[in-house]
Design a protein around this motif. Structure first.
Motif, short mmCIF file in Angstrom:
data_model
loop_
_atom_site.label_atom_id
_atom_site.label_comp_id
_atom_site.label_asym_id
_atom_site.label_seq_id
_atom_site.Cartn_x
_atom_site.Cartn_y
_atom_site.Cartn_z
N THR A 714 0.84 -1.20 0.00
CA THR A 714 0.00 0.00 0.00
C THR A 714 0.87 1.25 0.00
OG1 THR A 714 -1.68 -1.20 1.23
CG2 THR A 714 -1.84 1.20 1.22
N ILE A 715 1.88 1.23 0.82
CA ILE A 715 2.80 2.37 0.87
C ILE A 715 3.53 2.53 -0.46
CG2 ILE A 715 4.85 3.28 2.02
CD1 ILE A 715 3.88 1.85 4.55
N VAL A 716 3.93 1.39 -1.07
CA VAL A 716 4.61 1.45 -2.37
C VAL A 716 3.69 2.06 -3.42
CG1 VAL A 716 5.54 0.05 -4.24
CG2 VAL A 716 6.21 -0.42 -1.89
N SER A 717 2.44 1.63 -3.44
CA SER A 717 1.50 2.17 -4.42
C SER A 717 1.24 3.64 -4.21
CB SER A 717 0.18 1.39 -4.37
OG SER A 717 -0.48 1.60 -3.12
N LEU A 718 1.38 4.11 -2.98
CA LEU A 718 1.19 5.53 -2.69
C LEU A 718 2.40 6.35 -3.12
CD1 LEU A 718 -0.80 7.49 -1.25
CD2 LEU A 718 0.55 7.14 0.82
N TRP A 719 3.61 5.83 -2.86
CA TRP A 719 4.83 6.58 -3.12
C TRP A 719 5.34 6.41 -4.56
CZ3 TRP A 719 7.91 9.90 -0.24
CH2 TRP A 719 7.51 10.11 1.09
N ALA A 720 5.04 5.30 -5.21
CA ALA A 720 5.64 4.99 -6.51
C ALA A 720 5.40 6.07 -7.56
CB ALA A 720 5.18 3.64 -7.01
N PRO A 721 4.16 6.56 -7.80
CA PRO A 721 3.99 7.60 -8.81
C PRO A 721 4.71 8.89 -8.46
CG PRO A 721 1.87 7.00 -7.81
CD PRO A 721 2.89 6.12 -7.21
N VAL A 722 4.76 9.20 -7.16
CA VAL A 722 5.44 10.42 -6.74
C VAL A 722 6.94 10.30 -7.01
CG1 VAL A 722 5.98 11.89 -4.77
CG2 VAL A 722 3.69 10.90 -5.01
N ILE A 723 7.52 9.13 -6.72
CA ILE A 723 8.94 8.92 -6.98
C ILE A 723 9.22 8.97 -8.48
CG2 ILE A 723 10.80 7.23 -6.81
CD1 ILE A 723 9.60 6.33 -4.16
N ALA A 724 8.32 8.40 -9.27
CA ALA A 724 8.52 8.43 -10.72
C ALA A 724 8.56 9.86 -11.24
CB ALA A 724 7.41 7.64 -11.41
N ILE A 725 7.64 10.70 -10.76
CA ILE A 725 7.65 12.10 -11.18
C ILE A 725 8.88 12.81 -10.63
CG2 ILE A 725 6.45 14.30 -10.90
CD1 ILE A 725 5.25 12.51 -13.00
N TYR A 726 9.27 12.46 -9.42
CA TYR A 726 10.47 13.07 -8.83
C TYR A 726 11.70 12.82 -9.70
CZ TYR A 726 14.54 13.49 -5.76
OH TYR A 726 15.77 13.81 -5.23
N LEU A 727 11.80 11.62 -10.28
CA LEU A 727 12.97 11.29 -11.08
C LEU A 727 12.98 12.00 -12.43
CD1 LEU A 727 13.26 7.44 -10.41
CD2 LEU A 727 14.69 9.26 -9.47
N MET A 728 11.80 12.39 -12.91
CA MET A 728 11.78 12.98 -14.25
C MET A 728 11.45 14.47 -14.28
SD MET A 728 8.36 13.72 -15.12
CE MET A 728 8.45 13.72 -16.89
N ASP A 729 10.95 15.03 -13.18
CA ASP A 729 10.51 16.42 -13.28
C ASP A 729 11.66 17.41 -13.34
OD1 ASP A 729 11.43 16.37 -10.69
OD2 ASP A 729 9.62 17.18 -9.78
N ILE A 730 12.88 16.96 -13.13
CA ILE A 730 14.01 17.86 -13.33
C ILE A 730 14.08 18.32 -14.78
CG2 ILE A 730 15.70 16.03 -13.82
CD1 ILE A 730 17.71 17.64 -12.17
N HIS A 731 13.59 17.46 -15.68
CA HIS A 731 13.56 17.86 -17.09
C HIS A 731 12.54 18.97 -17.31
CE1 HIS A 731 12.55 17.52 -21.42
NE2 HIS A 731 13.82 17.30 -21.53
N ILE A 732 11.47 18.97 -16.52
CA ILE A 732 10.48 20.04 -16.63
C ILE A 732 11.09 21.37 -16.23
CG2 ILE A 732 8.29 20.88 -15.73
CD1 ILE A 732 7.48 17.95 -15.36
N TRP A 733 11.79 21.36 -15.11
CA TRP A 733 12.43 22.60 -14.65
C TRP A 733 13.50 23.05 -15.64
CZ3 TRP A 733 9.73 25.06 -11.30
CH2 TRP A 733 8.96 24.37 -10.37
N TYR A 734 14.20 22.08 -16.23
CA TYR A 734 15.19 22.43 -17.26
C TYR A 734 14.49 23.11 -18.44
CZ TYR A 734 17.99 21.94 -21.43
OH TYR A 734 18.62 22.21 -22.62
#
Length: 1774
Positions: A714-734
């Motif tokens: 349950t915790i994984v399903s809660l955190w997983a999408p947030v972590i996925a966006i965390y790993l890629m949103d640096i490209h958004i800021w770039y």
């Protein structure tokens, strides 16, 4: 093919009829009809004889004397019979048969009588003498003698020169036939005369053979009377520099010197090493031009016997051998010379020539630059020993056992054969990269001193040359391209470590509720073990992914891997152990914190060392010191820290650049981690704690993991999408920051200052000055104005306008030639020469149009003083210019028309008006209300004077009427009375002499003023509508805007850097055929109809140009006379080779114009003495043409042109037509021919141009060691032809690009950037801005155009500066030619891994200490795909190429060797973009699978019931971010910024809204799926390949079956999976907010499903038409049900298509990976079993197992009933 052959003669004749004198200057007249056109000469006969020339001569003289033509044809037949008596060669029998038929039908006696051949020789001798007298050949020879003695030409026109060439060609053929027939002639009669003539020709006559000897640019083999290049002092000096001297070894008497030239050092190299003759000829010209251009930059030699400066020799020597010098330094071996001062200029030229000869014959070995260094090193040593002897002897290394000397056979072939055997193991790109050696593996063998084990001459038994054994893996060199995603971590491990460590730190702070104390600090120190363990993982990957190279890799490299592995392993164990002890000390209150202090000390020392080392590496002096240091201790730690490669050393920038891109990334980090902490991590802390602390929850199924483990899933399903966006949103800021920085930089560069025609009008007055400052060389500026220096501002403006006018007018004429403007618009846009006697600047009429009429209206309404009237007029400066010009022009015209009393009247009128103006009483002197009547009479007069045919009587009457109106209506009563009583005038009027005789204007200046004044008075249109065409407006706006941008000043053409344009071509469209243009689709729409509708104004301009007037658009009416022009018009609006060639040849036209105006005189043309800038006849100036040819060459590498000619393909006809129209165009191609009985093929690299008859003339033919296509086709095509390029720069152009004359004028400014200051290293690639010209074709084309434009402008602007990571992203970048050809070329060619071959040129340049810049004051046109399927194929190709880049050593080394911040820039602008794209899609999957897990398990409802906190804030932030990326919002940010910068805010907003209304978000979401699918599949399974997109116009409806085949795997199946997840979530999920919350959470997912399923219909022409839908369904079902089998293609059968789609999982590895990925579907079955409540509320595992067994039983029954049922489309779709 029959149609092509039938129309060949008609097409070429139509072309030549439309070729004007200007085109005669660009191309050759061709007449392939008659004998030469009736038979096709086989290549086997054409190479060995002059049969083709003899047949061409027969064509020329057939009308004069058919009998002589018959003699020539019979001689040609006899030569063919002697060469191949049995007609065994390909096409020989057909040639003989056809030629004999021609002789019998055309040339035999008409009465059928017998031909008397006894007097053939006498008849031929008589005709020969008659022909010489008729064409004054003796005068030609005397003229040539005078030219050779004086070094000057006569002013013979270009047309005469080409006619002279034809005469000499015919004469040469006659001489050859006479020589053959004279053997049987009477020795005392005509035979003696012929022998005397032949002896005279051989002894003294160089004209005939010299003019017709094939050459490329410089006629080195024999002097050319029609080519002025040989007269240039720098060229003569270069030829003299390589000439043979008495100090060189003596050549044997048996060695023959080709042509009519003196021996030179190339002859020695040819004899010693056995280089091919054509390779020697090719590189001789290359070296001569290189030296000549180097000298021209230092100064033109002025002495009678020009000499090359030593500085020029040194410059060429050091640049050509720079890579060799660095290679020797890297391997710590001695150079072949002791010092630069120790070798003389001859030895330097020998070494440069030797290197070029090796490179020119190396074929595929050119991809191994260090291998060429190795070969050169040993051959240079051999050369040294040979040069020191008195006699020249063949080199031992190139001498075979038979005694023959051949560099190709002895040196290149062994290496090539080994590479070919390795390439054969790749199974056409399907084999794993690790199973065979590619080009890089072969080249990296020479990065180690161990390469000298190869010895010299090379040992055939060396491991390097051993052929791979069947079934045995060949060892790689230093890198193995294993197909795995792990390369992303290995190459960019610093990025992932940084992100994980920062996430860990932020999470710790969040879970500690922001309290920063000692305990928090100790917990934060847990990043130490994380860092050490992740480093250890990277070292493990180094060891694992090196598998396959251990047997052959360098021992030092393997030692480093092992040492790092154990070091990182021990470090991670130690750090983890100590930190565990620190945690134990935290829990022990009585601890003395010993381990804590040790831990801090270790981390502090390590961090300090890394920081100090990192800072030191930022200072160039420290880099130099480390390179020079020989301390083993220092070298050891440097080696452990960073692998030492030959490439990748010195990847640092100057400190100012470093601080700029560090600051850029610090801003991004601040934004990213602030967002991550407050909106992603902290909101999840409380729900996580709550879920962990919840008591036992009731699961709806049998839980295997989380039930007794704090609900971990349950915790994984809660955190997983947030972590996925965390790993890629640096490209958004770039993306956001780069858009802002790019916009600011663009504004500072003055982009967008002129963004409309109104701005062009307002600022036109300033254009001449800035144009003269930037684009006119000093030589042109001083030429017309040497006598006096103008001081007044008006005179300065007139001077600048005179400089500007010839260039501006040529630009306007080119727009007219391209049909962007009409004749009337051209007249209004042209600017007068401003070199006449008129005292003010004359501006184009489009600026002054209607200004006179407005001024007259102001004058009529004037009730104030003269000053007030003039002030009102001057508020519009162009109105003031118009009034002044009109006033002075009328005076000048009238003064030239009349004499006597009439002239006195004109002078009196102007004297009185001038006095009134000076006194301020003009409104009193003149009755201004009468001005319209005066203008009416004046307009009538000018209308008469405009005519070519004199109408003196009517003109005299018109002048008299003007006199009456002016005298009696316009003038005041007092002045009128004075004039009426003026005796002289009254007497003339009474006697009828007044204005009775008119001097009709003949002076060109007066005629120009008449025409201009007439237009000035009559044009009433507003200037805002000129030009009407949007493309013409865009081009003029960009060009005028670029004049204000920073650019280097232009050098004179003779001093500019020479360059070459290089275009690879395979089998794309050259010219649209009439059938392609008129063929209608199912809706009755043809391509030509489509073009008329989308380019209506250009169509009207085309009709006007060909004198058809305003046609109704009926194409058939013009078909017979204008078919070829129509084909060109249509082709110039598509993505064709014809369009590209026309655009690139503008470079030559611009250089000819600039050279012509610079007045460099060699005594050729009379214009050199002129004091005025005129462009009349500049294209016919032989000096200007010669200067342009020295500086510019254009090579199109048509890989299969020879094959197309043999097969009589239409493309070959069209390419030949382009050769005829463009004399500077060269075509390189690969020719294959069968030799021997075994059918073995030999390959040749050939270069051809059009000869004087318009036929292909072979310039060079260089034998290759074998089939050149060992790797990817395009780079191999470039590689074989690059040896024919010239100059110091090379611009790579695709065959779907375009160019413009106004941009070509700025090329010499751009080339000066190579000498500019752009960092610590000079530029090696100049990036150039692109304009996508296909944006107007469709909405999709507009989307692609805008997206591409933002990348090639704003995106690359930021990449180049401040980020310093711009690479080569395709064409039209300009390469430093010498730098790149000595370092492997302009692309890489290894099979599959280099599928995106262009970008590797940028990687290679950067790794080899190059510098890549970007410049936006010049642009080149570029075509893009216009239909959805074309776009999808293109994006699939690029995404697949990026997938292969992930595996490549180039990306690995750049990721490892760049500093941290530059590595970030590199990652997120190359493969990282596709990684983030894939993460965007994966976020949807991760979120939905997590929600489905909660729905199936029942936990969502349980958690909501027990705890009202579900972390929706973080999920909303993550999903909203994902959605904005998905629909292309962040992709559009740079696009919008570009719009604002270059179009203005309002246009930018309007464009963005329009794009949204045209569903661009659907398109961007669809493209997201394309990129994700091909990128991921390439890394997992391979399959990247070149995908032909067609590049044509989309005028047809795409059937559903075709869309299904293309998008099924990439979009449809995935969209249905996401839809299924959403349906399950709807059916079984629970949301706290009800329907609204559900919609908000799943909006992006539903949008993705709809876009992926329906975009192919939305963007398909007639996609929703009912009849088309029915037809598509029938076609689709037929395709589904059609049986597959052997030979059945996937386009015809679902079964065959399915087999093709599964090719990538035929291997065990592929099946395992697909199986693992397919396990995700297990959750559906597992969850649905329990949701069906088949056994009530029982959740034991037995329920699932029973149901699973039943499913397998049913499936087994189905498969046993029908084995093919499992492969049926219905089951697949289910």
């Amino acid at each position: 093919m029959a149609r092509v052959l039938k129309n060949w003669e008609r097409l070429v004749r139509a072309t030549l009829e439309r070729e004007q004198l200007r085109d005669a200057g660009q191309g050759h007249a061709r007449r392939p009809s008659g004998i030469a056109g009736a038979v096709q000469l086989p290549p086997s006969l054409g190479r060995a004889t002059n049969i083709d020339a003899i047949l061409q001569a027969a064509d020329e003289i057939q009308a004069e004397d058919p009998n002589v033509a018959r003699i020539l044809c019979e001689q040609a037949y006899g030569m063919a019979q002697n060469l191949d008596p049995n007609s065994e060669g390909r096409g020989v029998l057909q040639f003989k048969t056809g030629l004999m038929s021609v002789i019998k039908q055309k040339l035999a006696k008409r009465d059928g009588g017998r031909i008397d051949r006894n007097r053939d020789i006498e008849h031929l001798w008589e005709f020969y003498n008659l022909y010489k007298r008729r064409h004054k050949v003796d005068d030609i020879q005397r003229e040539e003698q005078r030219w050779q003695e004086s070094g000057t030409f006569s002013s013979t026109s270009l047309g005469d020169a080409l006619g002279m060439k034809k005469v000499l060609a015919t004469l040469r053929a006659l001489v050859e036939v006479m020589e053959a027939l004279s053997k049987d002639a009477d020795p005392d009669g005509v035979g003696r005369l012929i022998k005397d003539e032949l002896r005279r020709i051989k002894n003294a006559d160089a004209t005939i053979s010299g003019e017709l000897t094939p050459y490329n640019i410089v006629p080195l083999e024999a002097p050319s009377f029609t080519n002025a290049i040989g007269l240039f002092p720098e060229v003569r000096g270069a030829i003299s520099a390589i000439r043979y001297t008495e100090h060189f070894p003596r050549l044997p008497s048996s060695f023959s010197i080709s042509g009519q030239r003196d021996p030179d050092m190339f002859d020695l190299l040819e004899y010693v090493f056995g280089f091919q003759k054509d390779n020697v000829r090719n590189q001789r010209e290359n070296v001569v031009l290189t030296i000549a251009n180097a000298q021209s930059r230092l100064g033109i030699p002025v002495e009678a016997d020009p000499k090359i400066d030593e500085k020029a020799i040194n410059e060429v020597f050091l640049k050509v051998l720079d890579n060799y010098i660095k290679w020797c330094k890297y391997l710590r071996i001695r150079l072949v010379w002791n010092s630069l001062e120790a070798i003389n200029r001859d030895r330097k030229l020998f070494l440069v020539s030797l290197y070029f000869l090796i490179w020119g014959e190396a074929a595929n070995v050119r991809f191994l630059p260090e291998c060429i260094c190795y070969i050169f090193h040993h051959m240079a040593r051999e050369l040294d020993s040979i040069v020191d002897h008195g006699e020249a002897n063949p080199a031992r290394s190139c001498t075979a056992e038979s005694g023959s000397v051949s560099f190709l056979e002895q040196i290149i072939c062994p290496i090539y054969n080994t590479m070919a055997e390795e390439a054969a193991r790749n199974n056409n790109g399907k084999a794993a990269h690790s199973s065979w050696r590619n080009y890089d593996d072969f080249n990296e063998y020479f990065w180690s001193p161990a390469c000298f084990e190869l010895s010299w001459p090379m040992r055939r038994e060396s491991p390097f040359l051993l052929w791979p054994k069947k079934g045995k893996r060949t060892g790689k060199s230093s890198f193995v391209e294993h197909r795995t995603f792990l390369h992303l971590y290995r190459s960019f491990h610093r990025l992932w470590i940084f992100l994980v460590v920062m996430f860990q730190a932020l999470a710790i702070i969040a879970f500690r509720k922001g309290h920063l104390n000692l305990n928090t600090f100790k917990i934060l120190l847990s990043i130490g073990p994380t860092f050490a363990i992740m480093n250890f993982i990277e070292s493990c990957l180094d060891v694992l992914l090196m598998f396959g190279a251990y047997a052959t890799a360098r021992g030092m490299a393997i030692s480093r891997l092992v040492i790092r592995f154990f070091w990182c392993g021990l470090t991670s164990v130690f750090v983890t152990y100590v930190y565990v002890k620190v945690l134990e000390e935290m829990n022990d209150r009585n601890s003395n914190s010993l381990y804590f202090r040790i831990y801090i000390l270790v981390l502090g020392v390590y961090a300090a060392l890394r920081l100090i080392l990192g800072l030191l590496q930022k200072f160039p002096a420290c880099h130099t010191l480390s390179e020079m240091s020989d301390q083993s201790f220092f070298q050891f730690f440097k080696w452990i820290y960073q692998e030492r490669y030959y490439v990748g050393r010195g990847l640092y920038e100057r400190m100012t650049d470093y601080f700029r891109y560090v600051l850029f990334w610090l801003v991004i980090f601040l934004c990213k981690f602030t967002f991550a902490y407050f909106l992603q991590i902290r909101p999840l802390v409380s729900p996580t704690n709550t879920i962990v602390d919840l008591p036992a929850l009731q699961y709806s199924w049998h839980d295997l993991v989380s039930k007794n483990n704090n609900n971990v899933l349950t915790i994984v399903s809660l955190w997983a999408p947030v972590i996925a966006i965390y790993l890629m949103d640096i490209h958004i800021w770039y993306t956001l920051l780069s858009a802002i920085i790019g916009g600011v930089m663009g504004a500072r560069a003055r982009l967008g200052e002129i963004r409309s025609t109104e701005m062009v009008h307002k600022r036109f007055e300033s254009f001449p000055e800035v144009f003269a400052k930037n684009l006119v060389s000093q030589q042109t500026k001083r030429m017309p104005f040497d006598r006096e220096t103008p001081e007044a501002s008006q005179e300065n403006n007139k001077t600048y306008a005179a400089l500007f006018s010839p260039f501006w007018n040529e630009i306007i004429k080119s727009l007219r030639e391209e049909d962007y403007i009409s004749n009337r618009e051209m007249d209004l846009l042209l600017i007068p020469s401003n070199r006449g006697s008129l005292r003010l600047v004359q501006w184009p009429l489009f600026l002054l149009s209607s200004k006179i009429l407005l001024a007259v209206d102001l004058a009529i309404d004037c009730k104030d003083t003269q000053a007030d009237l003039w002030n009102r007029i001057c508020k519009d400066e162009y109105m003031a210019y118009a009034v002044q010009e009109c006033y002075y022009s009328i005076e000048k015209i009238l003064h030239s028309l009349v004499d006597g009393e009439g002239r006195l009247w004109v002078e009196r009128i102007y004297r009185e008006i001038n006095n009134s103006i000076s006194e301020g009483s003009l409104v009193i002197t003149l009755s201004l209300k009468k001005l319209p009547v005066v203008l009416q009479k004046l307009t009538a007069l000018l209308g008469l004077l405009r005519n070519e045919k004199p109408e003196e009587k009517g003109a005299a009457n018109a002048v008299y009427q003007l006199y009456e109106v002016v005298t009696h209506d316009l003038l005041s009563p007092d002045l009128r009375e004075q004039l009426d009583t003026w005796n002289i005038l009254a007497r003339a009027r009474n006697e009828g002499r007044l204005f009775s005789r008119i001097e009709w204007p003949k002076d060109p200046e007066i005629r120009e003023q008449v025409k201009r004044l007439y237009l000035l008075l009559t044009v009433k249109d507003s200037a805002a509508n000129i030009p009407k065409n949007l493309e013409a407006r865009r081009r003029l706006e960009f060009f005028t805007n670029s004049l204000f941008m920073d650019m280097p000043p232009a050098k004179p053409v003779c001093e500019m850097m020479p360059f070459c344009v290089f275009t690879p071509y395979y089998s794309e469209t050259v010219l649209y055929s009439p059938k392609e243009l008129r063929e209608e689709n199912e809706d009755g729409i043809s391509t030509i109809f489509y073009l008329q509708k989308i380019f209506p104004d250009e169509w009207e301009n085309y009709l006007e140009r060909i004198n058809e007037g305003k046609s109704t658009g009926n194409v058939e009416a013009q078909r017979s006379n204008n078919d070829l022009e129509l084909r060109f018009w249509a082709s110039y609006r598509g993505q064709t080779l014809a369009r590209t060639v026309r655009g690139m040849m503008y470079y030559r036209r611009a250089l000819m114009l600039q050279s012509f105006l610079e007045r460099r005189s060699l005594g050729v043309d009379a214009y050199s003495q002129s004091d005025y800038l005129t462009t009349e006849g500049f294209e016919l100036s032989r000096e200007a043409r010669a200067q342009a040819d020295i500086k510019f060459t254009y090579v199109v590498s048509c890989q299969i042109y020879g094959q197309q000619k043999q097969n009589k393909k239409p493309e070959a006809v069209d390419i030949a037509l382009l050769l005829q129209r463009n004399e500077a165009l060269r075509v390189a191609f690969i020719h294959a021919e069968e030799v021997g009985a075994d059918g073995k093929r030999q390959f040749y690299s050939k270069l051809v141009k059009a000869d004087i008859n318009g036929k292909d003339q072979e310039v060079y033919s260089i034998k290759l060691p074998g089939d050149p296509k060992l790797g990817e086709g395009k780079p191999e095509n470039q590689n074989h032809a690059i040896i024919f390029t010239r100059g110091e720069a090379i611009q790579t152009i695709d065959m779907n690009q375009d160019n413009y004359l106004e941009e070509a004028m700025k090329m010499r400014n751009l080339l000066e950037e190579f000498r500019g200051n752009h960092g610590i290293r000079p530029p090696t690639i100049l990036g150039v801005r692109e304009h996508v010209f296909t944006g107007s074709v469709s909405s999709l084309a507009w989307f692609m155009s805008n997206q591409e434009t933002s990348f090639v402008t704003l995106g690359q602007r930021v990449l180049a500066n401040p980020l310093k990571v711009r690479m080569h992203y395709g064409h039209p970048d300009v390469f430093d030619r010498i730098f790149h050809i000595t370092r492997g070329g302009i692309s890489k060619a290894s099979r599959v891994i280099n599928i995106s071959e262009d970008i590797y040129a940028g990687f290679n340049s950067t790794l080899r200490q190059g510098n890549i810049t970007h410049h936006e004051y010049i642009q080149v046109g570029k075509g893009r795909d216009v239909g959805l399927n074309q776009i999808a194929l293109f994006e699939g190709k690029v995404a697949g190429g990026n997938g292969e880049q992930v595996l490549s050593r180039d990306v690995y080394r750049l990721g490892q060797l760049f500093d941290f911040f530059r590595m970030l820039s590199f990652f997120f602008t190359t493969v990282g973009y596709y990684v983030c794209t894939m993460m965007t899609v994966l976020t949807v999957y991760i979120f939905l699978y997590g929600r489905v897990y909660l729905a199936f398990s029942g936990l969502d409802k349980e958690i909501a019931r027990q705890a009202r906190m579900s972390g929706n804030t973080a999920l909303d932030a993550a999903l909203n971010t994902q959605f904005l990326v998905q629909i292309g919002v962040f992709t559009a940010v740079p696009m919008i910024m570009g719009f604002i910068l270059e179009l203005g805010l309002l246009k930018a907003v309007f464009s963005f809204i329009t794009m949204q209304l045209q569903l661009c978000s659907v398109f961007f979401t669809f493209s997201l799926g394309t990129r994700t699918h091909y990128f991921g599949r390439t890394i997992l399974h391979g399959g990247a390949k070149y995908r032909a997109t067609g590049r044509g116009f989309v005028v047809r409806h795409i059937k559903f079956a075709e869309n299904y085949r293309l998008y099924s795997r990439s979009h449809f199946v995935k969209a249905l999976e996401v839809a299924l997840l959403l349906i399950v979530y709807i059916a079984y999920g629970y949301t706290d907010g009800g329907a609204v919350s559900f919609v908000l959470l799943t909006l992006s997912s539903w949008f993705l499903v709809i876009s992926w399923l329906f975009a192919p219909y939305i963007f398909n022409p007639s996609g929703f038409e009912w009849q088309k839908t029915v037809e598509d369904f029938d076609d689709w079902t037929s395709w589904l049900l059609y049986k597959g089998g052997v030979g059945v293609k996937g386009d015809d059968s679902w079964e065959s298509w399915w087999d093709e789609e599964q090719i990538h999982i035929q291997t065990l590895r592929g099946r395992i990976l697909e199986t693992i990925l397919s396990l995700r579907f297990f959750i559906f079955q597992y969850g649905i079993v329990y949701k069906l409540h088949l056994t009530g509320k029982d959740t034991s595992i037995a329920v699932f197992m029973d149901f699973r067994g039943l499913c397998w039983l049913d499936l087994s029954y189905c498969s046993s009933y029908s084995p093919t049922a499992l492969r049926s489309p219905m089951i697949y779709n289910w």
